[in-house]
Motif scaffolding. Sequence first.
Motif, PDB file in Angstrom:
ATOM      1  N   ARG A  30       0.839  -1.194   0.000  1.00 33.27           N
ATOM      2  CA  ARG A  30       0.000   0.000   0.000  1.00 33.27           C
ATOM      3  C   ARG A  30       0.876   1.248   0.000  1.00 33.27           C
ATOM      4  O   ARG A  30       2.058   1.197   0.337  1.00 33.27           O
ATOM      5  N   TYR A  31       0.252   2.366  -0.352  1.00 35.90           N
ATOM      6  CA  TYR A  31       0.964   3.656  -0.357  1.00 35.90           C
ATOM      7  C   TYR A  31       0.436   4.530   0.773  1.00 35.90           C
ATOM      8  O   TYR A  31      -0.783   4.619   0.999  1.00 35.90           O
ATOM      9  N   ARG A  32       1.361   5.121   1.482  1.00 28.31           N
ATOM     10  CA  ARG A  32       0.987   6.094   2.502  1.00 28.31           C
ATOM     11  C   ARG A  32       1.313   7.505   1.986  1.00 28.31           C
ATOM     12  O   ARG A  32       2.295   7.702   1.271  1.00 28.31           O
ATOM     13  N   GLU A  33       0.481   8.433   2.372  1.00 25.55           N
ATOM     14  CA  GLU A  33       0.605   9.808   1.874  1.00 25.55           C
ATOM     15  C   GLU A  33       1.290  10.691   2.922  1.00 25.55           C
ATOM     16  O   GLU A  33       0.923  10.682   4.094  1.00 25.55           O
ATOM     17  N   LEU A  34       2.288  11.432   2.466  1.00 24.23           N
ATOM     18  CA  LEU A  34       2.953  12.437   3.296  1.00 24.23           C
ATOM     19  C   LEU A  34       2.713  13.804   2.664  1.00 24.23           C
ATOM     20  O   LEU A  34       3.011  14.000   1.491  1.00 24.23           O
ATOM     21  N   ARG A  35       2.171  14.739   3.440  1.00 24.24           N
ATOM     22  CA  ARG A  35       1.876  16.078   2.918  1.00 24.24           C
ATOM     23  C   ARG A  35       2.956  17.059   3.331  1.00 24.24           C
ATOM     24  O   ARG A  35       3.484  17.014   4.442  1.00 24.24           O
ATOM     25  N   SER A  36       3.261  17.975   2.415  1.00 23.91           N
ATOM     26  CA  SER A  36       4.269  18.999   2.698  1.00 23.91           C
ATOM     27  C   SER A  36       3.874  20.262   1.923  1.00 23.91           C
ATOM     28  O   SER A  36       2.769  20.370   1.394  1.00 23.91           O
ATOM     29  N   GLY A  37       4.786  21.232   1.907  1.00 24.54           N
ATOM     30  CA  GLY A  37       4.512  22.502   1.245  1.00 24.54           C
ATOM     31  C   GLY A  37       4.079  23.560   2.250  1.00 24.54           C
ATOM     32  O   GLY A  37       4.072  23.348   3.474  1.00 24.54           O
ATOM     33  N   GLU A  38       3.701  24.724   1.732  1.00 26.85           N
ATOM     34  CA  GLU A  38       3.343  25.845   2.589  1.00 26.85           C
ATOM     35  C   GLU A  38       1.980  25.677   3.255  1.00 26.85           C
ATOM     36  O   GLU A  38       1.652  26.434   4.160  1.00 26.85           O
ATOM     37  N   SER A  39       1.195  24.689   2.818  1.00 27.45           N
ATOM     38  CA  SER A  39      -0.158  24.529   3.353  1.00 27.45           C
ATOM     39  C   SER A  39      -0.200  23.720   4.642  1.00 27.45           C
ATOM     40  O   SER A  39      -1.259  23.585   5.244  1.00 27.45           O
ATOM     41  N   VAL A  40       0.945  23.158   5.072  1.00 24.38           N
ATOM     42  CA  VAL A  40       0.994  22.405   6.329  1.00 24.38           C
ATOM     43  C   VAL A  40       2.122  22.973   7.182  1.00 24.38           C
ATOM     44  O   VAL A  40       3.050  23.611   6.671  1.00 24.38           O
ATOM     45  N   PRO A  41       2.092  22.769   8.508  1.00 20.23           N
ATOM     46  CA  PRO A  41       3.195  23.255   9.355  1.00 20.23           C
ATOM     47  C   PRO A  41       4.526  22.657   8.950  1.00 20.23           C
ATOM     48  O   PRO A  41       4.603  21.572   8.358  1.00 20.23           O
ATOM     49  N   PHE A  42       5.601  23.354   9.310  1.00 24.05           N
ATOM     50  CA  PHE A  42       6.949  22.957   8.885  1.00 24.05           C
ATOM     51  C   PHE A  42       7.282  21.546   9.353  1.00 24.05           C
ATOM     52  O   PHE A  42       7.712  20.704   8.556  1.00 24.05           O
ATOM     53  N   SER A  43       7.108  21.267  10.638  1.00 23.32           N
ATOM     54  CA  SER A  43       7.531  19.971  11.175  1.00 23.32           C
ATOM     55  C   SER A  43       6.708  18.819  10.608  1.00 23.32           C
ATOM     56  O   SER A  43       7.198  17.683  10.536  1.00 23.32           O
ATOM     57  N   ALA A  44       5.448  19.095  10.197  1.00 26.02           N
ATOM     58  CA  ALA A  44       4.594  18.034   9.661  1.00 26.02           C
ATOM     59  C   ALA A  44       4.895  17.741   8.197  1.00 26.02           C
ATOM     60  O   ALA A  44       4.417  16.739   7.671  1.00 26.02           O
TER      61      ALA A  44
ATOM     62  N   ARG B  75      12.605  15.193   8.573  1.00 32.42           N
ATOM     63  CA  ARG B  75      13.746  15.697   9.342  1.00 32.42           C
ATOM     64  C   ARG B  75      13.744  17.227   9.204  1.00 32.42           C
ATOM     65  O   ARG B  75      13.411  17.761   8.143  1.00 32.42           O
ATOM     66  N   ASP B  76      14.102  17.933  10.293  1.00 34.87           N
ATOM     67  CA  ASP B  76      14.144  19.390  10.217  1.00 34.87           C
ATOM     68  C   ASP B  76      15.166  19.834   9.180  1.00 34.87           C
ATOM     69  O   ASP B  76      16.384  19.622   9.332  1.00 34.87           O
ATOM     70  N   TYR B  77      14.651  20.443   8.119  1.00 35.35           N
ATOM     71  CA  TYR B  77      15.494  20.894   7.018  1.00 35.35           C
ATOM     72  C   TYR B  77      14.703  21.962   6.278  1.00 35.35           C
ATOM     73  O   TYR B  77      13.466  21.899   6.211  1.00 35.35           O
ATOM     74  N   ARG B  78      15.387  22.941   5.722  1.00 29.06           N
ATOM     75  CA  ARG B  78      14.702  24.069   5.117  1.00 29.06           C
ATOM     76  C   ARG B  78      13.908  23.683   3.874  1.00 29.06           C
ATOM     77  O   ARG B  78      12.994  24.406   3.459  1.00 29.06           O
ATOM     78  N   ARG B  79      14.239  22.576   3.242  1.00 26.99           N
ATOM     79  CA  ARG B  79      13.485  22.061   2.103  1.00 26.99           C
ATOM     80  C   ARG B  79      12.685  20.831   2.527  1.00 26.99           C
ATOM     81  O   ARG B  79      13.041  20.176   3.519  1.00 26.99           O
ATOM     82  N   PRO B  80      11.606  20.495   1.803  1.00 27.00           N
ATOM     83  CA  PRO B  80      10.917  19.234   2.092  1.00 27.00           C
ATOM     84  C   PRO B  80      11.876  18.050   1.941  1.00 27.00           C
ATOM     85  O   PRO B  80      12.558  17.919   0.911  1.00 27.00           O
ATOM     86  N   LEU B  81      11.952  17.206   2.984  1.00 24.95           N
ATOM     87  CA  LEU B  81      12.931  16.116   3.039  1.00 24.95           C
ATOM     88  C   LEU B  81      12.228  14.865   3.557  1.00 24.95           C
ATOM     89  O   LEU B  81      11.574  14.904   4.602  1.00 24.95           O
ATOM     90  N   PHE B  82      12.410  13.743   2.818  1.00 27.93           N
ATOM     91  CA  PHE B  82      11.724  12.504   3.176  1.00 27.93           C
ATOM     92  C   PHE B  82      12.709  11.342   3.105  1.00 27.93           C
ATOM     93  O   PHE B  82      13.571  11.281   2.217  1.00 27.93           O
ATOM     94  N   ARG B  83      12.546  10.409   4.056  1.00 29.54           N
ATOM     95  CA  ARG B  83      13.403   9.218   4.053  1.00 29.54           C
ATOM     96  C   ARG B  83      12.735   8.134   3.224  1.00 29.54           C
ATOM     97  O   ARG B  83      11.538   7.827   3.395  1.00 29.54           O
ATOM     98  N   LEU B  84      13.515   7.550   2.313  1.00 36.22           N
ATOM     99  CA  LEU B  84      12.999   6.469   1.487  1.00 36.22           C
ATOM    100  C   LEU B  84      12.978   5.182   2.294  1.00 36.22           C
ATOM    101  O   LEU B  84      13.817   4.979   3.192  1.00 36.22           O
ATOM    102  N   PRO B  85      12.038   4.290   2.003  1.00 38.23           N
ATOM    103  CA  PRO B  85      11.976   3.016   2.744  1.00 38.23           C
ATOM    104  C   PRO B  85      13.261   2.202   2.549  1.00 38.23           C
ATOM    105  O   PRO B  85      13.862   2.186   1.465  1.00 38.23           O
ATOM    106  N   ASP B  86      13.699   1.569   3.636  1.00 40.06           N
ATOM    107  CA  ASP B  86      14.884   0.710   3.553  1.00 40.06           C
ATOM    108  C   ASP B  86      14.542  -0.575   2.818  1.00 40.06           C
ATOM    109  O   ASP B  86      13.374  -0.926   2.620  1.00 40.06           O
ATOM    110  N   GLY B  87      15.585  -1.290   2.413  1.00 34.54           N
ATOM    111  CA  GLY B  87      15.403  -2.564   1.747  1.00 34.54           C
ATOM    112  C   GLY B  87      16.149  -2.610   0.436  1.00 34.54           C
ATOM    113  O   GLY B  87      16.849  -1.658   0.035  1.00 34.54           O
ATOM    114  N   ASN B  88      16.039  -3.739  -0.233  1.00 33.79           N
ATOM    115  CA  ASN B  88      16.674  -3.941  -1.538  1.00 33.79           C
ATOM    116  C   ASN B  88      15.607  -4.169  -2.595  1.00 33.79           C
ATOM    117  O   ASN B  88      14.454  -4.475  -2.294  1.00 33.79           O
ATOM    118  N   GLY B  89      16.031  -4.012  -3.850  1.00 36.35           N
ATOM    119  CA  GLY B  89      15.116  -4.275  -4.933  1.00 36.35           C
ATOM    120  C   GLY B  89      14.456  -3.018  -5.466  1.00 36.35           C
ATOM    121  O   GLY B  89      14.843  -1.883  -5.166  1.00 36.35           O
TER     122      GLY B  89
END
Length: 618
Positions: free
Chosen positions: A109-123, A127-141
């Motif tokens: 399944r896909y989970r949705e992460l929202r970012s941009g100026e329409s949501v608070p910075f931390s949400a 990770r706290d960073y001046r640009r939108p930053l997301f961790r990719l899922p671990d694993g191989n393949g």
Amino acid sequence: MRHVFVLLLALLAGHAAAVELNSNASGAWLNGSLELLEDSSGRMSLDEAAASRGFMPANGRTSVGQSSSAWWLRLDFDRRQPPPGGWWLEVDAVNLKDLRLYLPDDLGRYRELRSGESVPFSAGRDRDYRRPLFRLPDGNGQLRIYLRTYDPAGNSFPLRLWSLDDLQDHRADTNLLLGVIYGLIAALLLYNLFILLTLRDRAYFWYVLTTASALLFSLGMSGHGFEYFWPRQAVPWWLDRITLPSLWGLCVHRFTITLLQTRRYVHWAHRLLNLNCALYLLTITLGALQLRGIASWMLVAITVIGVPAALGGALVRWRQGSFPAFLYMLGFGLVLTSVSVSVMRAMGVVQPSPLTAYVFPISVAMESVLFSFALTYRIQGLKRERAQAVEQADREKSARLTLMQSAQRDLAKAVAERTAELTLSNQLLREREAQLQHAAHYDPLTSLPNRRYLVEHAERALGLAQQNGETVALMLIDLDHFKPINDSHGHDAGDFMLQNVAHRLRQCVRTSDCVARLDGDEFAALISGPDAEGHAREIAKRLLNELSRPVSFDSLELRVTPSIGVAIYPSHAMQFSKLYKAADQALYEVKGNGRASYAVASECSGETSDLWADSSRA
């Protein structure tokens, strides 16, 4: 299972080559492997996007410009051994309104992460960073992710991949560079603020506002403003990517108008810059109304108008000899060029890159330095002017000493000459006073007494009449058909007619009576004596005949007729103002009954009442 089926269909449809996540992938730009899908309705779901065959390779494209559509981004990864801390995806966008990232979980399944100026910075980031930053899922393949971006003011989506260690190093380097720029701008802002408080100069006032708004604009563009100033809430409209550049542009234009003195020296630039100021205010209003797309196009139009107006005006002033205008061209030319680059980024003409991302704060810093040179030049100019003034004062002091020594030898002669001059001056002053007195009481065209003289004379005449039990008649005389003479034959003919009427008036009254010109074609006569009413009637009949005779002017015969209103003291009024009102009402009655006649106000307890008109006519 439905999501797995959709993913298999998308894989069968074909897509760009997957990004290989190996030891060399950190710091790589991903837009070469990105695929784009336009959602013009803005309502497409993830399932519909994943099943769509409309994805097209981006081929390195990082912006679609100002678009009212939502855009779906698809990116495939071939995961190998992850580095310590995992892989991190950076969306190196300026300020996106709405950004959504879809990452798969272990169940497909896909989970949705929202970012941009329409949501608070931390949400809006992992990770706290001046640009939108997301961790990719671990694993191989294989790993496929989707992003959805929506911003009518400009959709840009430069994507970059980082390991955690490289990300921290990159963050430290960029923060150091931007910190130096912020510090330089802030230091020059404080310095110019001190100059403003010292000199109280309007150009410095607008420059301080310009620099302050530019610093705030730079913080907003870099993302540091979102990170440090309003991290717990969405970006408010008054600090978003529409309001901040509009506010900065408004201050820049006002500073330009003041510094270059466009109102006095460059009229066309002054009109264009003022037009842009009004457009900036309109853009801020549109942003407040959440009309983001229209407001962004307004910014484009303003830039097209403002850059030629500002730089063209500076060029004209520089050619006129203004050195600060040259420094303005260098400094603000860089800034306006950077703004143009930012606008082209928003439109998709120029693709986002590290160079274009930092061009604005760097240009603002360089502009501040260049204008500091202009301040130094101005201060040095003031010092030179002060030194020249001191030197001139010394020369004048020496000259005064020489004159004093010479004056001692000629003092007696000078006193005598001065005494004679004062005597002559006093005589001239008396003559001038007499002339002014005459000018204050007489009409310059007809040489008749004016309204002021008539009022003063009438007050004295009424006082004497009250003491002696006599009567006073006030006659108001208005020339009929005078305006057509001015309109048809010019003011020279009208002036000649007025002078002729004044002459005839003087001939028709007694030497003891007062004749005055009130205004335009209005005249008055004040008749005093025991039988003032009888004399007034005789004079009125005489005036009807005399003033109706034609007047020859060049080859023309000019004709007017008089309308006359008469009021008698004390029968109609006891005061001059009421006497005048009664005579004016009688004159009004004559005008209403066909003109060219006279009327005497009727008697009714000292107030103006019904009127009766003499039937005689010219």
